[in-house]
Design a protein around this motif. Structure first.
Motif, PDB file in Angstrom:
ATOM      1  N   LEU A 267       3.928  -1.433 -23.637  1.00  0.00           N
ATOM      2  CA  LEU A 267       5.241  -0.999 -23.159  1.00  0.00           C
ATOM      3  C   LEU A 267       6.302  -1.382 -24.197  1.00  0.00           C
TER       4      LEU A 267
ATOM      5  N   TYR B 298       0.809  -1.225   0.000  1.00  0.00           N
ATOM      6  CA  TYR B 298       0.000   0.000   0.000  1.00  0.00           C
ATOM      7  C   TYR B 298       0.837   1.268   0.000  1.00  0.00           C
TER       8      TYR B 298
ATOM      9  N   HIS C 286      -4.434   6.982  -3.056  1.00  0.00           N
ATOM     10  CA  HIS C 286      -3.860   6.860  -4.395  1.00  0.00           C
ATOM     11  C   HIS C 286      -4.967   6.883  -5.449  1.00  0.00           C
TER      12      HIS C 286
ATOM     13  N   PRO D 261      -8.336   1.547   1.765  1.00  0.00           N
ATOM     14  CA  PRO D 261      -9.701   1.277   2.229  1.00  0.00           C
ATOM     15  C   PRO D 261      -9.853   0.245   3.340  1.00  0.00           C
TER      16      PRO D 261
ATOM     17  N   LEU E 181      -5.967 -11.032 -21.692  1.00  0.00           N
ATOM     18  CA  LEU E 181      -4.880 -10.053 -21.821  1.00  0.00           C
ATOM     19  C   LEU E 181      -3.731 -10.544 -22.691  1.00  0.00           C
TER      20      LEU E 181
ATOM     21  N   SER F 142      -8.187  -3.017 -17.026  1.00  0.00           N
ATOM     22  CA  SER F 142      -7.266  -4.133 -16.768  1.00  0.00           C
ATOM     23  C   SER F 142      -6.452  -4.419 -18.022  1.00  0.00           C
ATOM     24  N   THR F 143      -7.100  -4.345 -19.180  1.00  0.00           N
ATOM     25  CA  THR F 143      -6.419  -4.562 -20.451  1.00  0.00           C
ATOM     26  C   THR F 143      -5.381  -3.467 -20.697  1.00  0.00           C
TER      27      THR F 143
ATOM     28  N   THR G 250      -9.406 -10.512 -11.273  1.00  0.00           N
ATOM     29  CA  THR G 250      -8.178  -9.771 -10.964  1.00  0.00           C
ATOM     30  C   THR G 250      -8.188  -9.194  -9.548  1.00  0.00           C
TER      31      THR G 250
ATOM     32  N   THR H 158       2.956   3.620 -13.035  1.00  0.00           N
ATOM     33  CA  THR H 158       3.155   4.626 -11.997  1.00  0.00           C
ATOM     34  C   THR H 158       2.090   5.712 -12.144  1.00  0.00           C
TER      35      THR H 158
ATOM     36  N   LEU I 121       4.015  -5.121  -8.248  1.00  0.00           N
ATOM     37  CA  LEU I 121       3.342  -5.747  -9.382  1.00  0.00           C
ATOM     38  C   LEU I 121       4.214  -5.781 -10.633  1.00  0.00           C
ATOM     39  N   ARG I 122       5.184  -4.872 -10.711  1.00  0.00           N
ATOM     40  CA  ARG I 122       5.976  -4.771 -11.948  1.00  0.00           C
ATOM     41  C   ARG I 122       7.440  -5.045 -11.614  1.00  0.00           C
TER      42      ARG I 122
ATOM     43  N   HIS J 245       9.706  -2.184 -10.775  1.00  0.00           N
ATOM     44  CA  HIS J 245       9.430  -1.577  -9.470  1.00  0.00           C
ATOM     45  C   HIS J 245      10.049  -2.422  -8.350  1.00  0.00           C
TER      46      HIS J 245
ATOM     47  N   TYR K  77      -0.194  -1.734 -13.157  1.00  0.00           N
ATOM     48  CA  TYR K  77       1.260  -1.888 -13.248  1.00  0.00           C
ATOM     49  C   TYR K  77       1.996  -0.573 -13.455  1.00  0.00           C
TER      50      TYR K  77
ATOM     51  N   LEU L 106      -4.509   0.322  -4.772  1.00  0.00           N
ATOM     52  CA  LEU L 106      -4.666  -0.419  -3.515  1.00  0.00           C
ATOM     53  C   LEU L 106      -5.012   0.487  -2.339  1.00  0.00           C
TER      54      LEU L 106
ATOM     55  N   ALA M 235     -12.108  -0.289  -9.903  1.00  0.00           N
ATOM     56  CA  ALA M 235     -12.114  -1.660  -9.384  1.00  0.00           C
ATOM     57  C   ALA M 235     -11.543  -1.653  -7.967  1.00  0.00           C
TER      58      ALA M 235
ATOM     59  N   TYR N  70      -3.482  -0.819 -15.991  1.00  0.00           N
ATOM     60  CA  TYR N  70      -3.412   0.302 -15.041  1.00  0.00           C
ATOM     61  C   TYR N  70      -2.675  -0.071 -13.760  1.00  0.00           C
TER      62      TYR N  70
ATOM     63  N   GLU O 244       2.882   7.795 -15.184  1.00  0.00           N
ATOM     64  CA  GLU O 244       2.527   7.117 -16.440  1.00  0.00           C
ATOM     65  C   GLU O 244       1.019   7.124 -16.658  1.00  0.00           C
TER      66      GLU O 244
ATOM     67  N   TYR P  39      -1.887  -8.977 -10.209  1.00  0.00           N
ATOM     68  CA  TYR P  39      -3.186  -8.413 -10.594  1.00  0.00           C
ATOM     69  C   TYR P  39      -3.715  -9.358 -11.669  1.00  0.00           C
ATOM     70  N   GLN P  40      -3.047  -9.387 -12.810  1.00  0.00           N
ATOM     71  CA  GLN P  40      -3.270 -10.493 -13.728  1.00  0.00           C
ATOM     72  C   GLN P  40      -2.570 -11.716 -13.138  1.00  0.00           C
TER      73      GLN P  40
END
Lengths: 297, 297
Positions: free
Chosen positions: B13, A49, B82, A275, B254, B43-44, B136, B51, A78-79, A82, B49, B78, B101, B47, B54, A105-106
Motif C-alpha cells: 500500500l 460479517y 463474500h 459460515p 509479514l 496472508s502475505t 491468523t 476491499t 481490520l483496517r 475502514h 485487509y 468472514l 482460509a 487479502y 481492491e 488477522y495478523q
C-alpha cells in the motif's frame, strides 16, 4: 451514559440479508424496557460479517427505533481506514458513542492498537468504548495499554472480559484497572455469566450479549447490584446458571442467543451469517429446555 | 500445478491505496524466476485487509503480469457469500486456482468449515487450495477434517503449517496427512523456516511468504529437495537461519518481509495496511544487517 445495562441486539439475517424488520423489532423491544443503552453491531450484532453499507443501515435503524435510549455502534474493522468509515457512518446515524475492538488477522502489537485508538479518537468527537474481547480478536490488553488508551481524550469506557469468580479477587481486579484510568472513564464487564460478579466488584456497566434478547433478568441483576443488593444480583445470576452453562458448552453466547431469539420468534430461523451454522437440532432442544426451565419466554 | 514453489507476493500500500506499480513489479520479478506458481492475496498479500474492489483488481493485475506462471488467488473472507464473490472475481481475472482460509471472528466448528468448503467447491470449477493457517485464522484443522474436505471434488491441495523439526517425525506427520487425502490432492508446507524440512518430509509444494520477495534462495531449497539432494536443501535453509530467527523474534514473516521489500526498494515505505505499523527503526536495522549478512539483496 456509559453505565448500567447496555444491551447488545443480534443483527439477524434472512437469506444472507439483514432482516430489518426483525432487527428493528429487537431494538424497539429493548427501548421499551429500561435498558440504559443499546449497543448495535457488537460481536453479538455480527458487525464483523457485514458490509459497510449494511452496517451504516443497521446503525441508522438502531437510532431511529431506539427512542430516547442512547445507541452505541460497533465500528471495528481490520483496517484503520475502514474503521474510520464505520465511525463516520455511526456519527451520521446519530450514535451516542462507538465501540471499537481491535480486530486482528495478523497479530497486532500494543503500539499498533494504541495508534488505532489514537487515530479514531482524533478523528471523531463521539465517545469511544474500548472493546477488549480476546475471545474474538485474539488481542490481549495489558493494564498498561488500558492506561495509555484510557488517557486519550474521547475514551469514555472500557469493556473488559469476565472478572475472577472470587468476589475479593474480582474487586481487586477491577480496582487495579480503575487505578490506571481517568475518573471519567467507566468500566463495563462483559461475558454474561460475569455480569453480577462484575457489577458487584465495582464495574459501572454491564455490556450484555444475551441482554439484547432477554433484557429482563439482566435488568434485575443490574438494578440489584446498582442499588446495594449484591446478594440479590448473585442469586438471579445463579438462577440463570443453566443458561451460562450452555454458553460454555456450546462455544460462547452467540449461537445460544441466536437459537433463543429464533425459538422466541424474534428473528428468523438460521439468523446467523454463514459460515456460522448455529446450533444443531439437538443443541437447540437443550436451549428450549433451559428457556422453559428458567421461564425466559 | 500445485507442486514446487508457490511464491506469495506482498500487496504493498501507499497512502492506504494499493500501489499497483509496486505490486506488478513484484509479480513480474517472480515471473522471470522459475517459481512454479504465484499466489496473490495470500496472508502475505494482505487479502484480509482489502476491499472486494481492491482484491478483484489485484487478482487481475497478478494474472496480467505473471506471464505463463499460474496464479492462485486468496479468496478468504468472514462471510460465505463474500468468499463466493471473491471466488467469482478470481475466476474472472483468470486465476488458475483459489486459496481459501477459514477466517474467523466468532470461532468456527469443523462442520462450519466443512460446509464453507463444500459451498465453495460446488460454486466454482476452479481448483481449491485448503489454507490451514492457525496463526491468523485461529482455526485448527484436524486430520479428520482434512479427510472430509479433501474428499470434496475440486480440492487440489492442502497448505499445512510447519512440520516437526525432527526429520522422522516430519515424515510421519506428512504421511499421516497423505494417508487421508485422495492421491490427486497435493500437500504444501508453509512457514518459511519449515520449507526444507517439509519438502524433504514428502510435501509436494512449498507455499512461501518470503519467497514472494526473495525467490532465489527458496528456489535453491525447493530444487534441491525435489531433485533428491535433501542435505543441500537443509544447508541452504540453515544458512538462512538468521532470517528465520527474525521471523520468530518479530512476530511472524509479514513485517520482516515487508521491511525487506521496503529496504530493497521493491515497495514503498510503510507498505503494510494500518493498523499494522510494521517494524521499528531498530528492528529494521536488524533486518538490514541480516540482508547484508546473507547477501539477500
Amino acid at each position: 451514559m456509559f453505565t448500567g445495562l447496555s444491551a447488545f441486539p443480534l443483527t439477524p439475517l434472512r437469506d444472507d440479508r439483514v432482516d430489518e424488520q426483525a432487527f428493528t423489532g429487537l431494538v424497539e423491544r429493548l427501548a421499551t424496557t429500561e435498558v440504559d443503552s443499546i449497543t448495535a453491531l457488537g460481536s453479538t450484532g455480527s458487525y464483523a460479517y457485514l458490509t459497510p453499507v449494511e452496517r451504516a443501515r443497521v446503525a441508522q435503524l438502531a437510532v431511529e427505533h431506539a427512542g430516547s435510549t442512547p445507541v452505541f455502534v460497533g465500528v471495528g474493522g481490520l483496517r484503520t481506514s475502514h474503521v474510520l468509515a464505520h465511525v463516520d457512518a455511526a456519527a451520521e446515524a446519530g450514535a451516542a458513542g462507538v465501540l471499537l475492538a481491535p480486530m486482528t488477522y495478523q497479530a497486532l502489537t500494543a503500539d499498533d492498537v494504541f495508534e488505532l485508538f489514537r487515530t479514531v479518537t482524533e478523528h471523531t468527537a463521539l465517545p469511544v468504548i474500548v472493546y477488549d474481547n480476546p475471545g474474538t480478536t485474539h488481542f490481549t490488553f495489558s493494564t498498561d495499554l488500558y492506561a495509555r488508551i484510557g488517557a486519550l481524550p474521547g475514551i469514555a469506557s472500557v469493556k473488559i472480559p469476565g472478572v475472577p469468580r472470587d468476589p475479593e479477587e474480582a474487586r481487586a481486579h477491577v480496582s487495579a484497572i480503575r487505578a490506571v484510568l481517568p475518573a471519567h472513564v467507566t468500566i463495563g464487564v462483559s461475558g454474561d455469566a460475569f455480569g453480577a460478579a462484575g457489577l458487584n466488584a465495582g464495574c459501572d456497566a454491564w455490556y450484555t450479549a444475551v441482554g439484547g434478547t432477554i433484557p429482563d433478568p439482566m435488568l434485575t441483576i443490574t438494578r440489584a447490584a446498582q442499588h446495594g443488593r449484591p446478594a440479590e444480583a448473585v442469586a438471579e445470576s445463579e438462577r440463570l446458571a443453566p443458561l451460562w452453562h450452555l454458553f460454555t458448552e456450546f462455544g460462547g453466547s452467540l449461537r445460544v442467543t441466536a437459537a433463543l431469539a429464533e425459538h422466541l420468534g424474534l428473528v428468523p430461523e438460521r439468523s446467523l451469517p454463514l459460515p456460522i451454522q448455529g446450533l444443531s437440532a439437538e443443541q437447540r432442544a437443550r436451549v428450549v429446555a433451559v428457556i422453559e426451565e428458567l421461564a425466559l419466554a
